[in-house]
Design a protein around this motif. Structure first.
Motif, PDB file in Angstrom:
ATOM      1  N   GLN A 190       0.839  -1.178   0.000  1.00  0.00           N
ATOM      2  CA  GLN A 190       0.000   0.000   0.000  1.00  0.00           C
ATOM      3  C   GLN A 190       0.887   1.245   0.000  1.00  0.00           C
ATOM      4  N   LEU A 191       0.617   2.190  -0.936  1.00  0.00           N
ATOM      5  CA  LEU A 191       1.397   3.401  -1.024  1.00  0.00           C
ATOM      6  C   LEU A 191       0.941   4.379   0.062  1.00  0.00           C
ATOM      7  N   GLN A 192       1.890   4.890   0.823  1.00  0.00           N
ATOM      8  CA  GLN A 192       1.529   5.734   1.944  1.00  0.00           C
ATOM      9  C   GLN A 192       2.588   6.807   2.165  1.00  0.00           C
ATOM     10  N   LEU A 193       2.125   8.006   2.532  1.00  0.00           N
ATOM     11  CA  LEU A 193       2.993   9.099   2.941  1.00  0.00           C
ATOM     12  C   LEU A 193       2.622   9.473   4.365  1.00  0.00           C
ATOM     13  N   VAL A 194       3.623   9.629   5.217  1.00  0.00           N
ATOM     14  CA  VAL A 194       3.373   9.985   6.611  1.00  0.00           C
ATOM     15  C   VAL A 194       4.229  11.184   6.976  1.00  0.00           C
ATOM     16  N   GLU A 195       3.553  12.279   7.353  1.00  0.00           N
ATOM     17  CA  GLU A 195       4.265  13.471   7.787  1.00  0.00           C
ATOM     18  C   GLU A 195       4.485  13.446   9.301  1.00  0.00           C
ATOM     19  N   SER A 196       5.542  14.091   9.728  1.00  0.00           N
ATOM     20  CA  SER A 196       5.810  14.261  11.150  1.00  0.00           C
ATOM     21  C   SER A 196       6.667  15.505  11.344  1.00  0.00           C
ATOM     22  N   GLY A 197       6.797  15.915  12.601  1.00  0.00           N
ATOM     23  CA  GLY A 197       7.676  17.037  12.919  1.00  0.00           C
ATOM     24  C   GLY A 197       6.986  18.350  13.213  1.00  0.00           C
ATOM     25  N   GLY A 198       5.675  18.387  13.071  1.00  0.00           N
ATOM     26  CA  GLY A 198       4.956  19.612  13.381  1.00  0.00           C
ATOM     27  C   GLY A 198       4.913  19.876  14.876  1.00  0.00           C
ATOM     28  N   GLY A 199       4.428  21.066  15.229  1.00  0.00           N
ATOM     29  CA  GLY A 199       4.327  21.405  16.644  1.00  0.00           C
ATOM     30  C   GLY A 199       4.147  22.891  16.838  1.00  0.00           C
ATOM     31  N   LEU A 200       4.328  23.312  18.082  1.00  0.00           N
ATOM     32  CA  LEU A 200       4.212  24.726  18.457  1.00  0.00           C
ATOM     33  C   LEU A 200       5.608  25.323  18.584  1.00  0.00           C
ATOM     34  N   VAL A 201       5.815  26.456  17.949  1.00  0.00           N
ATOM     35  CA  VAL A 201       7.118  27.107  17.986  1.00  0.00           C
ATOM     36  C   VAL A 201       6.901  28.619  18.067  1.00  0.00           C
TER      37      VAL A 201
ATOM     38  N   GLY B  26       5.880   1.709   0.486  1.00  0.00           N
ATOM     39  CA  GLY B  26       5.192   1.089  -0.634  1.00  0.00           C
ATOM     40  C   GLY B  26       5.655   1.564  -1.996  1.00  0.00           C
ATOM     41  N   PHE B  27       6.507   2.578  -2.048  1.00  0.00           N
ATOM     42  CA  PHE B  27       7.050   3.045  -3.312  1.00  0.00           C
ATOM     43  C   PHE B  27       8.332   3.822  -3.050  1.00  0.00           C
ATOM     44  N   VAL B  28       9.117   3.998  -4.127  1.00  0.00           N
ATOM     45  CA  VAL B  28      10.397   4.696  -4.023  1.00  0.00           C
ATOM     46  C   VAL B  28      10.156   6.177  -4.255  1.00  0.00           C
TER      47      VAL B  28
ATOM     48  N   ASN C 264      14.158   7.122   2.242  1.00  0.00           N
ATOM     49  CA  ASN C 264      12.914   7.254   1.490  1.00  0.00           C
ATOM     50  C   ASN C 264      12.050   8.386   2.062  1.00  0.00           C
ATOM     51  N   THR C 265      12.696   9.488   2.327  1.00  0.00           N
ATOM     52  CA  THR C 265      12.067  10.595   3.059  1.00  0.00           C
ATOM     53  C   THR C 265      12.424  11.933   2.411  1.00  0.00           C
TER      54      THR C 265
ATOM     55  N   ALA D 174       2.926  13.560  -3.346  1.00  0.00           N
ATOM     56  CA  ALA D 174       3.852  12.951  -4.295  1.00  0.00           C
ATOM     57  C   ALA D 174       3.136  12.685  -5.614  1.00  0.00           C
ATOM     58  N   GLY D 175       3.856  12.865  -6.701  1.00  0.00           N
ATOM     59  CA  GLY D 175       3.291  12.608  -8.016  1.00  0.00           C
ATOM     60  C   GLY D 175       4.394  12.567  -9.044  1.00  0.00           C
ATOM     61  N   ARG D 176       4.036  12.144 -10.246  1.00  0.00           N
ATOM     62  CA  ARG D 176       5.017  12.112 -11.333  1.00  0.00           C
ATOM     63  C   ARG D 176       4.588  13.125 -12.388  1.00  0.00           C
ATOM     64  N   LEU D 177       5.203  14.310 -12.311  1.00  0.00           N
ATOM     65  CA  LEU D 177       4.829  15.414 -13.187  1.00  0.00           C
ATOM     66  C   LEU D 177       5.643  15.330 -14.480  1.00  0.00           C
ATOM     67  N   LEU D 178       5.332  14.318 -15.277  1.00  0.00           N
ATOM     68  CA  LEU D 178       6.164  13.983 -16.429  1.00  0.00           C
ATOM     69  C   LEU D 178       6.111  15.041 -17.525  1.00  0.00           C
ATOM     70  N   LEU D 179       5.072  15.870 -17.557  1.00  0.00           N
ATOM     71  CA  LEU D 179       4.944  16.872 -18.611  1.00  0.00           C
ATOM     72  C   LEU D 179       5.661  18.170 -18.272  1.00  0.00           C
TER      73      LEU D 179
END
Length: 127
Positions: free
Chosen positions: A1-12, A26-28, A77-78, A98-103
């Motif tokens: 399964q292709l998945q993207l997971v963000e982290s690192g947010g917070g209050l600053v 699930g993908f390169v 892979n990040t 993420a996407g493949r913007l081939l054009l």
């Protein structure tokens, strides 16, 4: 399964820094253009930065140029978004796409061109 997971947010505090991470499974990720987008309450989604597939060409919104840096770590892979000199107006939910913007000869900050989305991470800049 292709998945993207963000982290690192917070209050600053204004003037501070955060580093967001976008980890793929699930993908390169290096074979994809990757963009960071953000959305604040009551505002439209805004492109922040992107990095081209299989390379290092980058593109930034004028509002973050000189303050934010997007980069890749292919071994992990990040994709990262280093955010410095943060301002209250940077407060938003940040999404990795993420996407493949081939054009296109370089990545572009248009979310409709990207196929895969993460769940988002909240960034709040406040004193």
């Amino acid at each position: 399964q292709l998945q993207l997971v963000e982290s690192g947010g917070g209050l600053v505090q204004p003037g501070g820094s955060l580093r967001l991470s976008c980890a793929a499974s699930g993908f390169v990720l290096d074979a994809y253009d990757v963009g960071w987008f953000r959305q604040a309450p009551g505002k439209e989604r805004e492109g922040v930065a992107c990095i081209q597939r299989s390379g290092s060409r980058t593109n930034y919104a004028d509002s973050v140029k000189g303050r934010f840096t997007i980069s890749r770590d292919n071994a992990k892979n990040t994709v990262y978004l280093q955010m410095d000199s943060l301002k209250p107006e940077d407060t938003a939910i940040y999404y990795c796409l993420a996407g493949r913007l081939l054009l296109f000869s370089q990545c572009v900050l248009s979310p409709s061109l990207y196929n895969y989305w993460g769940q988002g991470t909240q960034v709040t800049v406040s004193s």
